[in-house]
Write an enzyme that holds these catalytic residues in place. Structure first.
Site, PDB file in Angstrom:
ATOM      1  CE  LYS A 116      25.555  22.011  64.155  1.00 34.56           C
ATOM      2  NZ  LYS A 116      24.477  21.436  63.344  1.00 34.56           N
ATOM      3  CE  LYS A 198      23.241  28.972  63.078  1.00 36.25           C
ATOM      4  NZ  LYS A 198      22.549  28.024  62.319  1.00 36.25           N
ATOM      5  CE  LYS A 201      16.415  24.173  64.732  1.00 37.32           C
ATOM      6  NZ  LYS A 201      17.572  23.272  64.568  1.00 37.32           N
TER       7      LYS A 201
HETATM    8  P1  AMP Z   1      18.889  24.697  61.902  1.00 43.44           P
HETATM    9  O1  AMP Z   1      18.399  25.613  62.992  1.00 43.44           O
HETATM   10  O2  AMP Z   1      20.378  24.661  61.806  1.00 43.44           O
HETATM   11  O3  AMP Z   1      18.206  23.336  61.929  1.00 43.44           O
HETATM   12  O4  AMP Z   1      18.406  25.365  60.545  1.00 43.44           O
HETATM   13  C1  AMP Z   1      17.095  25.305  60.073  1.00 43.44           C
HETATM   14  C2  AMP Z   1      16.930  26.352  58.996  1.00 43.44           C
HETATM   15  O5  AMP Z   1      16.893  27.662  59.589  1.00 43.44           O
HETATM   16  C3  AMP Z   1      18.077  26.376  57.985  1.00 43.44           C
HETATM   17  O6  AMP Z   1      17.550  26.705  56.716  1.00 43.44           O
HETATM   18  C4  AMP Z   1      18.946  27.485  58.494  1.00 43.44           C
HETATM   19  O7  AMP Z   1      19.714  28.048  57.471  1.00 43.44           O
HETATM   20  C5  AMP Z   1      17.915  28.481  59.015  1.00 43.44           C
HETATM   21  N1  AMP Z   1      18.482  29.297  60.115  1.00 43.44           N
HETATM   22  C6  AMP Z   1      18.951  28.821  61.302  1.00 43.44           C
HETATM   23  N2  AMP Z   1      19.389  29.847  62.070  1.00 43.44           N
HETATM   24  C7  AMP Z   1      19.225  30.980  61.347  1.00 43.44           C
HETATM   25  C8  AMP Z   1      19.502  32.362  61.591  1.00 43.44           C
HETATM   26  N3  AMP Z   1      20.026  32.787  62.732  1.00 43.44           N
HETATM   27  N4  AMP Z   1      19.194  33.261  60.606  1.00 43.44           N
HETATM   28  C9  AMP Z   1      18.625  32.846  59.435  1.00 43.44           C
HETATM   29  N5  AMP Z   1      18.354  31.559  59.136  1.00 43.44           N
HETATM   30  C10 AMP Z   1      18.639  30.626  60.075  1.00 43.44           C
END
Ligand code: AMP
Length: 325
Positions: A116, A198, A201
């Protein structure tokens, strides 16, 4: 008793990756056990403080937080204690104490910090460096034994474990040592347009490689139809063919099967149907909740109240152990 804590940062719109990697595994605890009581065993919420670690627009953060609050409920997490991190001041207080236990060397090794900060360029916020410590505080405050998260959070939960053990060894046992739990399928859903990354969002609302939880069936169909594959035409998992492997992962995580499918057209049609079926009940409940925002506000207010009660003794014990009281 199993205690679970997991937070999601309102830094974009929730994706299919969030659903399969985090929200669904969070739901995988018996609703009675999850039930919001004084000593509730599942605390789930929105880490709005973590959203401040990257350049942000206050009004957008507010809108995202509202949308996600509804989506957590619509995804079936309502029996748990749901809350917004900034409404529970103990997170910030314990975060500072743990900054006095964490080492700069280990924070500098965090992959997400490196990635990041590279993306941000010159003005990296100090909070981006320290937020894994705040995340450790999030987890340790609730005595969580399990942290249901996607694969990308493995290193952060490992850090929370290290900090808990170091604190306990240095100042006396205060914290339970948590463990990350990952779903059998869907722990790492990849971007449809670039399956080496990956699905995220924060890639932007118009990004064609992300399926958002509120995408209508047409948008899902369009994005899956445009998903990057290859010229082999064989519907099977293969490290060298991440696009097809990702589509099979999504299909299976959504309860479908790729067995017997021939050609990428058939695979994409099956993926579309499975994803649309997965999203449909969530979107229906989202619309109901959107029409009753007072109820949503009450759920989160009651959740924050329970969190303040649950975290006060842990914070007090940590303050006493470290010499502040
Ligand atoms: P974040 O989007 O980084 O706030 O992550 C929120 C939750 O979603 C965390 O537990 C991440 O590990 C999970 N997560 C985010 N992106 C993915 C993805 N592409 N595949 C699986 N889990 C995800």
């Amino acid at each position: 008793m199993t205690k679970r804590l997991s937070l999601i940062t309102p830094s974009g719109r929730l994706t299919l990756g969030n659903l399969l990697g985090a929200l669904r595994p969070m739901r995988c605890i018996e609703p009675v056990e999850m039930a919001a009581t004084a000593d509730s065993s599942a605390f789930y919420g929105l880490s709005d403080l973590h959203a401040l670690t990257l350049p942000h627009e206050p009004s957008v953060l507010r809108t995202r937080t509202e949308e996600m609050a509804l989506l957590l409920m619509a995804s079936g997490l309502e029996p748990a204690t749901l809350f917004i991190q900034s409404h529970v001041p103990a997170h910030r207080s314990l975060g500072y104490l743990l900054e006095c236990v964490a080492h700069t060397g280990e924070l500098g090794r965090m992959i997400q910090f490196k990635e990041k900060s590279r993306r941000v360029g010159a003005s990296v916020r100090a909070s981006l460096f320290t937020y894994p410590v705040l995340m450790a505080a999030d987890i340790l405050l609730y005595g969580a034994t399990e942290v249901p998260v996607g694969d990308d959070q493995r290193q952060h939960v490992e850090l929370a474990r290290d900090i808990a053990i170091r604190f306990n060894t240095t100042y006396g046992r205060v914290f339970s040592v948590p463990q990350a739990v990952h779903p059998a399928a869907g722990a790492r859903i990849m971007d449809l347009a670039d399956p080496t990354r990956k699905m995220s969002k924060s890639a932007g609302d118009e990004h064609p490689g992300s399926i958002f939880l509120l995408d209508d069936p047409d948008a899902v169909r369009r994005k899956v139809a445009r998903a990057v594959t290859d010229s082999a035409g064989d519907v099977s998992r293969d490290e060298e063919r991440p696009g097809v492997t990702n589509l099979i992962d999504i299909l299976e995580a959504c309860g479908g099967s790729a067995a017997g499918l021939s050609g990428y057209g058939a695979l994409k049609a099956a993926v579309t149907d499975a994803v649309v079926a997965e999203l449909e009940p969530i979107q229906k409940r989202y619309r109901e909740l959107a029409a009753d925002r007072t109820y949503v506000t009450q759920v989160y207010a009651a959740g924050a109240e329970r969190c303040r009660d649950a975290t006060a003794p842990v914070l007090a014990a940590a303050e006493a152990a470290i010499g502040l009281a």
